[in-house]
Motif scaffolding. Structure first.
Motif, PDB file in Angstrom:
ATOM      1  N   SER A  79       0.837  -1.194   0.000  1.00  0.00           N
ATOM      2  CA  SER A  79       0.000   0.000   0.000  1.00  0.00           C
ATOM      3  C   SER A  79       0.876   1.250   0.000  1.00  0.00           C
ATOM      4  N   PRO A  80       0.591   2.230  -0.854  1.00  0.00           N
ATOM      5  CA  PRO A  80       1.395   3.463  -0.855  1.00  0.00           C
ATOM      6  C   PRO A  80       1.346   4.219   0.467  1.00  0.00           C
ATOM      7  N   LYS A  81       0.310   3.998   1.276  1.00  0.00           N
ATOM      8  CA  LYS A  81       0.218   4.675   2.565  1.00  0.00           C
ATOM      9  C   LYS A  81       1.220   4.132   3.573  1.00  0.00           C
ATOM     10  N   SER A  82       1.515   2.850   3.489  1.00  0.00           N
ATOM     11  CA  SER A  82       2.437   2.236   4.443  1.00  0.00           C
ATOM     12  C   SER A  82       3.083   1.030   3.770  1.00  0.00           C
ATOM     13  N   ARG A  83       3.985   1.291   2.818  1.00  0.00           N
ATOM     14  CA  ARG A  83       4.641   0.224   2.068  1.00  0.00           C
ATOM     15  C   ARG A  83       5.778  -0.353   2.896  1.00  0.00           C
ATOM     16  N   LEU A  84       5.873  -1.676   2.908  1.00  0.00           N
ATOM     17  CA  LEU A  84       6.857  -2.351   3.756  1.00  0.00           C
ATOM     18  C   LEU A  84       8.278  -1.992   3.347  1.00  0.00           C
ATOM     19  N   ILE A  85       8.577  -1.997   2.054  1.00  0.00           N
ATOM     20  CA  ILE A  85       9.941  -1.728   1.616  1.00  0.00           C
ATOM     21  C   ILE A  85      10.326  -0.292   1.944  1.00  0.00           C
ATOM     22  N   ASP A  86       9.374   0.652   1.873  1.00  0.00           N
ATOM     23  CA  ASP A  86       9.672   2.039   2.219  1.00  0.00           C
ATOM     24  C   ASP A  86      10.018   2.168   3.694  1.00  0.00           C
TER      25      ASP A  86
END
Length: 345
Positions: A86-93
């Motif tokens: 999800s762009p709101k809470s992306r794991l890789i980010d």
């Protein structure tokens, strides 16, 4: 006198609660003149930010009656794993941002003498090399004049985007603790998988021996492209018989497997994951963190390797992709059967 004091305390408590509620609720009708921005919503979500990691139960080595190490891959394109992308809470980010801030340590996945498999957390990967594992942290920008000539060039920092990371590899141990009579998994490490970009592979395909090279105006790999007209010879009986025989001169299309960009030690990453909320499709008030998702096994994955004397992966002894999934399910069932066989009903 005592009644009056109790009444004053009650009034002050109620007024404090009302003021606190007014601070949280977005019900103001006048422009807000404050140093801090207004609350985005009906209250400030502080439960995730203030959470602490719940430590594992202690296990003595003498209490481990069974242990099995498995490697599994988590595909974010599956429906159950959509929240990880999800762009709101992306794991890789979250992982990359924590590494850049110094909150997490990235480990080099390159096999070495002291780490043959590259996943034993022996060699630390420098922070300045983390972004290069995703295709580089800068790009060359060229400037042209009106004659379409290059007049100058410079490097610009390339903003990281985790959209291309669609798989993660998880390394974990399944342990049976006979002291507590518990059979549970313990995740050891997590690694984002990236596909190496081999330059020239797509533009220079390897054709079969004896096949003419693609000429201008024709693409043998595009069924809708206009192919050049060539003289077609009539096949003879000998050619027809030879066509039925298997030949080694088949079109070679190499398959590039995704490899770990780096490894992250999961017990260390838990202190970061516990304060990062996972987006839920059906309810915004679930309050689940990434630590909860991994500990409670709320994801879909398939096994790619289990510990064995030959150190073989599933794809090393099974070539068909569907059969590999069957082998993965067989290993999962073996682990579950071990737990079920411990008890009698």
């Amino acid at each position: 006198m005592k009644k009056l004091g109790a009444l004053l305390i009650l009034i002050s408590t109620c007024s404090t609660a009302v003021l606190a509620q007014q601070e949280n609720l977005s019900n103001s009708t006048k422009p807000v003149q404050a140093e801090e921005p207004p609350v985005d919503g009906y209250l400030v979500k502080s439960d995730i930010a203030e959470r602490k990691v719940i430590p594992y139960a202690n296990i003595r080595q003498t209490d481990i009656a069974y242990s099995k190490r498995v490697w599994r891959e988590l595909d974010l394109r599956e429906k159950m794993n959509k929240a990880f992308a999800s762009p709101k809470s992306r794991l890789i980010d979250i992982i990359v941002d924590a590494i850049m801030k110094g909150e997490l340590t990235a480990y080099d996945p390159t096999p070495t003498d002291n780490d043959p498999n590259g996943d034993s957390f022996k060699n630390v990967l420098p922070v300045d090399q983390v972004m290069s594992r995703f295709g580089g942290d800068s790009t060359l920008v060229e400037e042209y004049n009106e004659n379409n000539e290059v007049v100058s060039s410079h490097y610009e920092s390339k903003k990281f985007s985790g959209e291309n990371v669609v798989k993660f590899r998880i390394k974990e141990d399944w342990i049976f603790d006979k002291q507590r009579s518990v059979f549970e998994p313990r995740i050891v490490g997590i690694a984002p998988l990236v596909t190496p970009n081999i330059e020239g592979l797509a533009t220079n395909p390897i054709l079969p021996t004896g096949t003419n090279a693609p000429v201008e105006g024709g693409n043998p790999f595009d069924p809708f492209a206009v192919q050049p007209e060539t003289a077609t010879a009539q096949p003879t009986n000998e050619d027809a018989s030879l066509a039925q025989l298997p030949t080694e001169d088949a079109t070679f299309s190499p398959q590039i497997d995704a490899t770990p960009a780096f490894w992250v030690y999961f017990p260390e990453a838990r202190h970061v994951f516990v304060n990062k909320e996972v987006v839920n499709r059906n309810n915004d008030a679930t309050g689940l963190s990434y630590d909860d998702v991994f500990i409670k096994r709320m994801f879909s994955s398939y096994i790619v390797k289990q510990s064995n004397p030959e150190d073989l992966r599933i794809k090393d002894y099974i070539g068909d992709g569907l059969e590999r999934l069957y082998e993965s399910e067989r290993i999962k069932k073996t682990l579950m059967d071990y737990e079920q066989d411990l008890w009698s009903y």
